[in-house]
Design a protein around this motif. Sequence first.
Motif, mmCIF file in Angstrom:
data_model
loop_
_atom_site.group_PDB
_atom_site.id
_atom_site.type_symbol
_atom_site.label_atom_id
_atom_site.label_comp_id
_atom_site.label_asym_id
_atom_site.label_seq_id
_atom_site.Cartn_x
_atom_site.Cartn_y
_atom_site.Cartn_z
ATOM 1 N N PHE A 91 29.488 18.792 4.218
ATOM 2 C CA PHE A 91 28.774 19.937 3.683
ATOM 3 C C PHE A 91 29.220 20.261 2.251
ATOM 4 C CE2 PHE A 91 29.287 20.189 8.273
ATOM 5 C CZ PHE A 91 27.958 20.179 8.672
ATOM 6 N N LEU A 92 30.085 19.375 1.712
ATOM 7 C CA LEU A 92 30.507 19.457 0.310
ATOM 8 C C LEU A 92 30.094 18.195 -0.433
ATOM 9 C CD1 LEU A 92 34.149 20.786 0.891
ATOM 10 C CD2 LEU A 92 32.142 22.129 0.246
ATOM 11 N N GLU A 93 29.072 17.513 0.078
ATOM 12 C CA GLU A 93 28.589 16.257 -0.490
ATOM 13 C C GLU A 93 29.688 15.193 -0.491
ATOM 14 O OE1 GLU A 93 26.809 17.017 -4.294
ATOM 15 O OE2 GLU A 93 25.140 18.140 -3.428
ATOM 16 N N GLN A 94 30.486 15.189 0.591
ATOM 17 C CA GLN A 94 31.561 14.217 0.744
ATOM 18 C C GLN A 94 31.423 13.475 2.079
ATOM 19 O OE1 GLN A 94 33.962 13.255 -1.323
ATOM 20 N NE2 GLN A 94 33.594 14.732 -2.964
ATOM 21 N N ALA A 95 30.187 13.212 2.469
ATOM 22 C CA ALA A 95 29.949 12.527 3.740
ATOM 23 C C ALA A 95 30.567 11.128 3.745
ATOM 24 C CB ALA A 95 28.452 12.438 4.021
ATOM 25 N N GLN A 96 30.540 10.459 2.582
ATOM 26 C CA GLN A 96 31.093 9.111 2.514
ATOM 27 C C GLN A 96 32.601 9.109 2.759
ATOM 28 O OE1 GLN A 96 30.188 10.928 0.017
ATOM 29 N NE2 GLN A 96 31.679 10.770 -1.648
ATOM 30 N N LEU A 97 33.273 10.203 2.386
ATOM 31 C CA LEU A 97 34.705 10.297 2.655
ATOM 32 C C LEU A 97 34.948 10.573 4.132
ATOM 33 C CD1 LEU A 97 37.656 10.410 1.847
ATOM 34 C CD2 LEU A 97 37.308 12.761 1.045
ATOM 35 N N GLN A 98 34.153 11.441 4.719
ATOM 36 C CA GLN A 98 34.345 11.694 6.144
ATOM 37 C C GLN A 98 34.034 10.457 6.986
ATOM 38 O OE1 GLN A 98 31.945 14.351 8.767
ATOM 39 N NE2 GLN A 98 33.759 15.656 8.749
ATOM 40 N N ASP A 99 33.200 9.576 6.466
ATOM 41 C CA ASP A 99 32.925 8.322 7.180
ATOM 42 C C ASP A 99 34.181 7.476 7.337
ATOM 43 O OD1 ASP A 99 30.263 8.980 7.458
ATOM 44 O OD2 ASP A 99 29.587 7.793 5.740
ATOM 45 N N LEU A 100 35.194 7.731 6.494
ATOM 46 C CA LEU A 100 36.452 7.001 6.601
ATOM 47 C C LEU A 100 37.366 7.574 7.679
ATOM 48 C CD1 LEU A 100 37.324 6.622 2.790
ATOM 49 C CD2 LEU A 100 36.243 4.924 4.285
ATOM 50 N N ILE A 101 36.986 8.721 8.232
ATOM 51 C CA ILE A 101 37.833 9.402 9.220
ATOM 52 C C ILE A 101 37.277 9.184 10.623
ATOM 53 C CG2 ILE A 101 38.824 11.599 9.942
ATOM 54 C CD1 ILE A 101 38.360 12.617 7.086
ATOM 55 N N ASP A 102 38.068 8.565 11.463
ATOM 56 C CA ASP A 102 37.712 8.415 12.871
ATOM 57 C C ASP A 102 38.436 9.510 13.637
ATOM 58 O OD1 ASP A 102 37.236 7.766 15.489
ATOM 59 O OD2 ASP A 102 37.837 5.655 15.307
ATOM 60 N N PHE A 103 37.713 10.564 13.993
ATOM 61 C CA PHE A 103 38.343 11.706 14.645
ATOM 62 C C PHE A 103 38.832 11.385 16.053
ATOM 63 C CE2 PHE A 103 35.886 13.710 11.272
ATOM 64 C CZ PHE A 103 36.748 14.708 10.820
ATOM 65 N N ASN A 104 38.516 10.204 16.556
ATOM 66 C CA ASN A 104 39.016 9.796 17.865
ATOM 67 C C ASN A 104 40.424 9.210 17.787
ATOM 68 O OD1 ASN A 104 36.639 10.458 19.387
ATOM 69 N ND2 ASN A 104 35.648 8.647 18.499
ATOM 70 N N ILE A 105 40.887 8.939 16.573
ATOM 71 C CA ILE A 105 42.248 8.411 16.413
ATOM 72 C C ILE A 105 43.247 9.558 16.567
ATOM 73 C CG2 ILE A 105 43.884 7.363 14.799
ATOM 74 C CD1 ILE A 105 41.582 5.860 13.545
ATOM 75 N N TYR A 106 44.206 9.371 17.437
ATOM 76 C CA TYR A 106 45.259 10.368 17.612
ATOM 77 C C TYR A 106 46.357 10.099 16.585
ATOM 78 C CZ TYR A 106 49.194 12.929 19.666
ATOM 79 O OH TYR A 106 50.265 13.769 19.861
ATOM 80 N N MET A 107 46.686 11.135 15.789
ATOM 81 C CA MET A 107 47.625 10.937 14.682
ATOM 82 C C MET A 107 49.082 11.014 15.102
ATOM 83 S SD MET A 107 45.657 12.865 11.526
ATOM 84 C CE MET A 107 45.171 14.326 12.437
ATOM 85 N N GLY A 108 49.376 11.646 16.237
ATOM 86 C CA GLY A 108 50.740 11.706 16.727
ATOM 87 C C GLY A 108 51.574 12.775 16.041
ATOM 88 N N HIS A 109 52.830 12.880 16.485
ATOM 89 C CA HIS A 109 53.762 13.860 15.922
ATOM 90 C C HIS A 109 54.227 13.375 14.555
ATOM 91 C CE1 HIS A 109 57.077 16.609 15.404
ATOM 92 N NE2 HIS A 109 56.822 17.191 16.570
ATOM 93 N N PRO A 110 54.112 14.216 13.510
ATOM 94 C CA PRO A 110 54.440 13.751 12.155
ATOM 95 C C PRO A 110 55.896 13.343 11.971
ATOM 96 C CG PRO A 110 54.160 16.129 12.192
ATOM 97 C CD PRO A 110 53.703 15.628 13.518
ATOM 98 N N ALA A 111 56.783 13.850 12.838
ATOM 99 C CA ALA A 111 58.200 13.499 12.724
ATOM 100 C C ALA A 111 58.565 12.288 13.569
ATOM 101 C CB ALA A 111 59.066 14.684 13.125
ATOM 102 N N LEU A 112 57.616 11.829 14.386
ATOM 103 C CA LEU A 112 57.925 10.728 15.304
ATOM 104 C C LEU A 112 57.044 9.504 15.102
ATOM 105 C CD1 LEU A 112 58.284 12.825 18.604
ATOM 106 C CD2 LEU A 112 60.118 12.077 17.053
ATOM 107 N N ALA A 113 55.840 9.690 14.618
ATOM 108 C CA ALA A 113 54.890 8.563 14.522
ATOM 109 C C ALA A 113 54.302 8.476 13.118
ATOM 110 C CB ALA A 113 53.767 8.748 15.543
ATOM 111 N N ASP A 114 54.139 7.243 12.644
ATOM 112 C CA ASP A 114 53.463 7.030 11.361
ATOM 113 C C ASP A 114 51.985 7.363 11.491
ATOM 114 O OD1 ASP A 114 55.893 6.074 10.540
ATOM 115 O OD2 ASP A 114 55.198 4.059 10.044
#
Length: 369
Positions: free
Chosen positions: A116-139
């Motif tokens: 909604f900020l004309e950045q759809a192509q950037l959001q296409d790089l984000i797979d929201f199904n990927i679990y990012m994990g704990h920032p202190a434990l997982a890359d």
Amino acid sequence: MSRSSLVSSSMPLGPISNEKNQADSARPTKRHQGFTLVELLVVIAIIGVLVGLLLPAVQAAREAARSMQCSNNLKQLGLGLHNYASTYNGAFPNNGYSWPGGYPSDYSPLAKILPFLEQAQLQDLIDFNIYMGHPALADLPEGLHEAAGTRVPTYECPSDINADVHLLTMPSGASIPIAGTSYSMNQGSGLDGVYHPSVGEPDGLCWTNAKVKFRDILDGTSHTIVFAETLIGGGLESDTPTPNMDPQFFRAGVSEASTAVANLADSGDIADVQSYITSWNGDRNHYWLRGTVPNGPIINGRLSPNSNIPDLVRGSSKITAARSNHTGLVKVALADGSVQTVTDSIDLKVWHASWTRMGREVETISQNR
């Protein structure tokens, strides 16, 4: 008349020529001299005075242009949020969702409003199904690296001198570039004792598992802050509590982020919270992709704008202030899409009232323009 008489009556040519040459040689010669040293110094002094007079005007004009662009960025964020809500049945973007047995899947609200900020192509790089994990434990999973390291112009105030790509050192020791943001979404006033964006239900608009809609803003959209400025950190860290660092560029690690500490911070005197400070870090808002992490774009309004008290951080719990490089003020976007300027001297009760969605306060920043 004879030819001889004409010749004899004429003036001799030779003597006239000699006399003219002698007269010319007797005249003083005009010499073309340059500036004297005194004249040169006077000219330099005049130029210096003119530059001294013009430079502040030029700087003021540049800051006015940067300030206008900052307001426009916040306006775009507000518009993007409205369009997001129109698409999702009036709901605001939240700070992600709980994950079974682990750290939240904390994709930030800024990651969700990209289309909604004309950045759809950037959001296409984000797979929201990927679990990012704990920032202190997982890359951070490799599939998200490109998105995490991409700067978004609308997310950066032109006056924010640390708006750039910074390096994130992950638990494995590997480093990746990540991009930050000068704007954060409203978690709450901080008066409710909720400082962690994934624990409890704060009185603002955005946290983990939040399901806030426009209809839930009982105080009125023109009285409730949705986005506020905050400065991107300077990047350096210190494991010692002293010397004190500039709160505009560094956050203070504290032994506890609690209501007791927040109450002490209300004084505005860093000496009152000094005993709780254990370290300093410069990674504030380095990460627009993730929200719950300590360096993510979620903020509460417990501290006054540009407070002398640094943001106080314990893990992902934060006691924070809106901050900017605009002299004596910060800018905020209200839920109705308007952008307001708030001075550092704003009354704290009025300031806190503007961070709640249903506090039923009588006076907010909308009445203090």
